[in-house]
Design a protein around this motif. Sequence first.
Motif, PDB file in Angstrom:
ATOM      1  N   ALA B 133      47.230  30.566  45.785  1.00  0.00           N
ATOM      2  CA  ALA B 133      47.542  31.766  45.012  1.00  0.00           C
ATOM      3  C   ALA B 133      46.269  32.581  44.860  1.00  0.00           C
ATOM      4  O   ALA B 133      45.344  32.154  44.186  1.00  0.00           O
ATOM      5  N   ASP B 134      46.200  33.719  45.545  1.00  0.00           N
ATOM      6  CA  ASP B 134      44.987  34.544  45.503  1.00  0.00           C
ATOM      7  C   ASP B 134      45.043  35.435  44.261  1.00  0.00           C
ATOM      8  O   ASP B 134      45.203  36.647  44.356  1.00  0.00           O
ATOM      9  N   LEU B 135      44.909  34.804  43.083  1.00  0.00           N
ATOM     10  CA  LEU B 135      45.048  35.550  41.829  1.00  0.00           C
ATOM     11  C   LEU B 135      43.869  36.475  41.613  1.00  0.00           C
ATOM     12  O   LEU B 135      42.733  36.120  41.941  1.00  0.00           O
ATOM     13  N   ASN B 136      44.137  37.637  41.029  1.00  0.00           N
ATOM     14  CA  ASN B 136      43.005  38.508  40.718  1.00  0.00           C
ATOM     15  C   ASN B 136      42.332  38.110  39.409  1.00  0.00           C
ATOM     16  O   ASN B 136      41.330  38.674  39.021  1.00  0.00           O
ATOM     17  N   VAL B 137      42.891  37.122  38.688  1.00  0.00           N
ATOM     18  CA  VAL B 137      42.232  36.592  37.493  1.00  0.00           C
ATOM     19  C   VAL B 137      41.957  35.099  37.664  1.00  0.00           C
ATOM     20  O   VAL B 137      42.067  34.321  36.729  1.00  0.00           O
ATOM     21  N   PHE B 191      30.241  36.761  37.081  1.00  0.00           N
ATOM     22  CA  PHE B 191      31.200  37.862  37.227  1.00  0.00           C
ATOM     23  C   PHE B 191      30.575  39.206  36.891  1.00  0.00           C
ATOM     24  O   PHE B 191      31.050  40.242  37.333  1.00  0.00           O
ATOM     25  N   MET B 192      29.484  39.185  36.151  1.00  0.00           N
ATOM     26  CA  MET B 192      28.722  40.417  35.974  1.00  0.00           C
ATOM     27  C   MET B 192      28.145  40.871  37.313  1.00  0.00           C
ATOM     28  O   MET B 192      28.156  42.044  37.642  1.00  0.00           O
ATOM     29  N   LEU B 193      27.657  39.891  38.074  1.00  0.00           N
ATOM     30  CA  LEU B 193      27.067  40.227  39.375  1.00  0.00           C
ATOM     31  C   LEU B 193      28.147  40.619  40.361  1.00  0.00           C
ATOM     32  O   LEU B 193      28.024  41.601  41.092  1.00  0.00           O
ATOM     33  N   VAL B 194      29.235  39.840  40.380  1.00  0.00           N
ATOM     34  CA  VAL B 194      30.279  40.065  41.386  1.00  0.00           C
ATOM     35  C   VAL B 194      31.129  41.279  41.026  1.00  0.00           C
ATOM     36  O   VAL B 194      31.510  42.050  41.900  1.00  0.00           O
ATOM     37  N   GLY B 195      31.452  41.395  39.744  1.00  0.00           N
ATOM     38  CA  GLY B 195      32.278  42.508  39.312  1.00  0.00           C
ATOM     39  C   GLY B 195      33.757  42.291  39.563  1.00  0.00           C
ATOM     40  O   GLY B 195      34.527  43.243  39.623  1.00  0.00           O
ATOM     41  N   ASP B 196      34.174  41.054  39.737  1.00  0.00           N
ATOM     42  CA  ASP B 196      35.580  40.768  40.018  1.00  0.00           C
ATOM     43  C   ASP B 196      35.860  39.329  39.596  1.00  0.00           C
ATOM     44  O   ASP B 196      35.001  38.461  39.728  1.00  0.00           O
ATOM     45  N   LEU B 197      37.080  39.085  39.085  1.00  0.00           N
ATOM     46  CA  LEU B 197      37.414  37.717  38.669  1.00  0.00           C
ATOM     47  C   LEU B 197      38.082  36.923  39.783  1.00  0.00           C
ATOM     48  O   LEU B 197      38.313  35.740  39.651  1.00  0.00           O
ATOM     49  N   ASN B 198      38.405  37.601  40.885  1.00  0.00           N
ATOM     50  CA  ASN B 198      39.063  36.924  41.998  1.00  0.00           C
ATOM     51  C   ASN B 198      38.078  36.004  42.711  1.00  0.00           C
ATOM     52  O   ASN B 198      36.959  36.398  43.046  1.00  0.00           O
ATOM     53  N   LEU B 199      38.483  34.749  42.936  1.00  0.00           N
ATOM     54  CA  LEU B 199      37.542  33.784  43.511  1.00  0.00           C
ATOM     55  C   LEU B 199      37.224  34.086  44.976  1.00  0.00           C
ATOM     56  O   LEU B 199      36.125  33.815  45.441  1.00  0.00           O
ATOM     57  N   SER B 200      38.167  34.682  45.686  1.00  0.00           N
ATOM     58  CA  SER B 200      37.883  35.046  47.077  1.00  0.00           C
ATOM     59  C   SER B 200      36.792  36.099  47.151  1.00  0.00           C
ATOM     60  O   SER B 200      35.919  36.062  48.024  1.00  0.00           O
ATOM     61  N   SER B 201      36.824  37.054  46.196  1.00  0.00           N
ATOM     62  CA  SER B 201      35.775  38.079  46.240  1.00  0.00           C
ATOM     63  C   SER B 201      34.434  37.511  45.777  1.00  0.00           C
ATOM     64  O   SER B 201      33.382  38.008  46.167  1.00  0.00           O
ATOM     65  N   THR B 204      33.129  36.303  49.023  1.00  0.00           N
ATOM     66  CA  THR B 204      32.702  37.436  49.854  1.00  0.00           C
ATOM     67  C   THR B 204      31.354  37.972  49.364  1.00  0.00           C
ATOM     68  O   THR B 204      30.467  38.262  50.167  1.00  0.00           O
ATOM     69  N   TYR B 205      31.230  38.067  48.034  1.00  0.00           N
ATOM     70  CA  TYR B 205      29.977  38.555  47.461  1.00  0.00           C
ATOM     71  C   TYR B 205      28.812  37.647  47.869  1.00  0.00           C
ATOM     72  O   TYR B 205      27.754  38.117  48.278  1.00  0.00           O
ATOM     73  N   GLN B 206      29.062  36.330  47.772  1.00  0.00           N
ATOM     74  CA  GLN B 206      27.990  35.380  48.108  1.00  0.00           C
ATOM     75  C   GLN B 206      27.636  35.433  49.579  1.00  0.00           C
ATOM     76  O   GLN B 206      26.478  35.248  49.958  1.00  0.00           O
ATOM     77  N   ALA B 207      28.637  35.688  50.421  1.00  0.00           N
ATOM     78  CA  ALA B 207      28.361  35.806  51.854  1.00  0.00           C
ATOM     79  C   ALA B 207      27.447  37.000  52.126  1.00  0.00           C
ATOM     80  O   ALA B 207      26.575  36.951  52.988  1.00  0.00           O
ATOM     81  N   GLY B 282      28.759  29.329  47.590  1.00  0.00           N
ATOM     82  CA  GLY B 282      29.288  30.145  48.681  1.00  0.00           C
ATOM     83  C   GLY B 282      30.585  29.669  49.296  1.00  0.00           C
ATOM     84  O   GLY B 282      30.926  30.080  50.396  1.00  0.00           O
ATOM     85  N   GLY B 283      31.314  28.798  48.607  1.00  0.00           N
ATOM     86  CA  GLY B 283      32.630  28.382  49.086  1.00  0.00           C
ATOM     87  C   GLY B 283      32.604  27.871  50.510  1.00  0.00           C
ATOM     88  O   GLY B 283      31.795  27.011  50.848  1.00  0.00           O
ATOM     89  N   TRP B 284      33.497  28.411  51.356  1.00  0.00           N
ATOM     90  CA  TRP B 284      33.608  27.921  52.728  1.00  0.00           C
ATOM     91  C   TRP B 284      32.589  28.540  53.663  1.00  0.00           C
ATOM     92  O   TRP B 284      32.618  28.283  54.864  1.00  0.00           O
ATOM     93  N   THR B 285      31.690  29.372  53.141  1.00  0.00           N
ATOM     94  CA  THR B 285      30.740  30.030  54.044  1.00  0.00           C
ATOM     95  C   THR B 285      29.506  29.175  54.255  1.00  0.00           C
ATOM     96  O   THR B 285      29.159  28.328  53.440  1.00  0.00           O
ATOM     97  N   LEU B 286      28.872  29.409  55.366  1.00  0.00           N
ATOM     98  CA  LEU B 286      27.530  28.912  55.626  1.00  0.00           C
ATOM     99  C   LEU B 286      26.776  30.097  56.196  1.00  0.00           C
ATOM    100  O   LEU B 286      27.397  30.970  56.809  1.00  0.00           O
TER     101      LEU B 286
END
Lengths: 189, 360
Positions: B133-137, B191-201, B204-207, B282-286
């Motif tokens: 579930a790609d929730l935005n919260v 979330f201050m840095l990312v600006g979004d509560l969605n975990l996918s973003s 993306t931010y960390q990538a 960074g989740g699934w990223t390297l």
Amino acid sequence: MSTKVVDRSPLTFYESTYLPALLGGLKVTTRHAWNTLVKGKTVTMEYPEQKWVVPEGYRGAPYLVKDQEGATKCVSCQLCEFVCPPKAIRITPPGPNGQKADRTNAEKMPQEFEINMLRCIFCGLCQEVCPEEAIFLQKDYSLTGESRAEMIFNKEKLLKLGGTHAGIQKWKHKLDEAKEQEVFPVATE
Amino acid sequence: MDAIKYLDPSVQFILFSVLKIVFVFGVTMTAVAYAVLVERKISAWIQDRPGPNRTAPFFVQFIPVLGPWLTRLGIFQPMADGLKFILKEDFTPSYVRTIYFWVAPAIACVPALLTMAVIPFGSQIGGEKMVIADLNVGILYTFGIVSLGVYGIVLAGYASNSKYPFLGSIRSSAQMISYELAMGLSVVPIFMLVGDLNLSSVITYQADHGWNILKQPVSFIIFLIAAFAETNRLPFDLPESETELVGGYHTEYSSMKFALFFLGEYAAMIAASAMMVTLFLGGWTLPGLSDPASSLLGGLLHIVIFGAKMGVFMVIFIWVRWMLPRFRYDQLMDLGWRRFIPLALANILVTALVVAFTNK
């Protein structure tokens, strides 16, 4: 009694961050894991594959022994049967017209000699009381069987397990002593 | 496979969701079983023992070399453990409150599994995002569900109607509520840095900007330690503390009910690891592998990377257990309330100032 005052001074700032404890724990656990994994040092003895070295004088299961000529040492005197505290030993004597002993210096040998290993407490009184030095507590400590009947060891089995007891040659010494007495004067040390 | 494309979008959605749920559930359950094995093995190594090395189904002995080696590693141990739990007598003491007693293990176990729903465990396979579930919260959902975990334990302690479980559950509720606060505050800077509560973003931010662990080490440390407290792991295993409370909240439980608590604890560990990987590592990223995968192989590789990072955290969870002795109750509360919460607040303030002045 001297008293030792334990230092309970308050923690320094560094100590109160829990970091020294963490690093200490890390060091100890890493050392142990390294020793186990890489050097293969474990304190566990993996029993059925690895076994203890049984010390001399260990009191394991009592077995009958043979003399050097392979003859039965037991003369069916039944002292061990009488002394056995848990009544684990049962001897069937040969009777008046029974089998003769298979060695010299003995009148008879048991027709049947049974030790119930489920009852035996490995106390060693049979070994102590035996005038012929025919029964010895040996080094077996792990006796298993699939039934109660299997755990009653008969004469044949006991003699096979006991083997030859090379160290004890009671009648040979007696013979030597007797021969010495024929010489006069008796050799004194 | 082309037939799937012509299906109605809502049917496709249901189909893919069910597939992902089955996959995540299956992998989590397997991971729980093998986490127990890994725990037993690592514990053994640290304590100079070989660990479980005997259990094997009878046919394994006929496999040359590999069979004995796997047996020695204890690969078949989890099956025996599971079988044992199923076959044991399910005993319900006469003095318990039966309904709550039955419900508690389920309530303890379910939240940990539910948190897995929002975690992006891979980039994509065939255009399908690898998150149930790609929730935005996402993060709010996680905290909401995680805070339910305490109810299972409290209910278990209350329903058992016995003093040790009761003490354990009281400790647990206090501990989990205290550390949830520190945990929640510690992720605010992210979330201050990312600006979004969605975990996918977040990923993306960390990538794009580098892993959050480098930017927010204080957040990471607070989150890590709070995760230990939330999952009732040593050095914060006060709800269980065998030496003081027999078994804590699950003293009166046996068989599969006990297994559910066990499963819940390990599933919570896995969820916490997944959370930390997503938020800080960074989740699934390297580096160099951070674009969403276009091929099947790439998608699988991302899932494996995610799993490997989680595995590292699981080992840390297990290892720390042997590093530190259990905290005293007042020390635990002191650490939570008087150190981590102020520290987390200060961290938020500093991050806010930095973000404000670098006019993001």
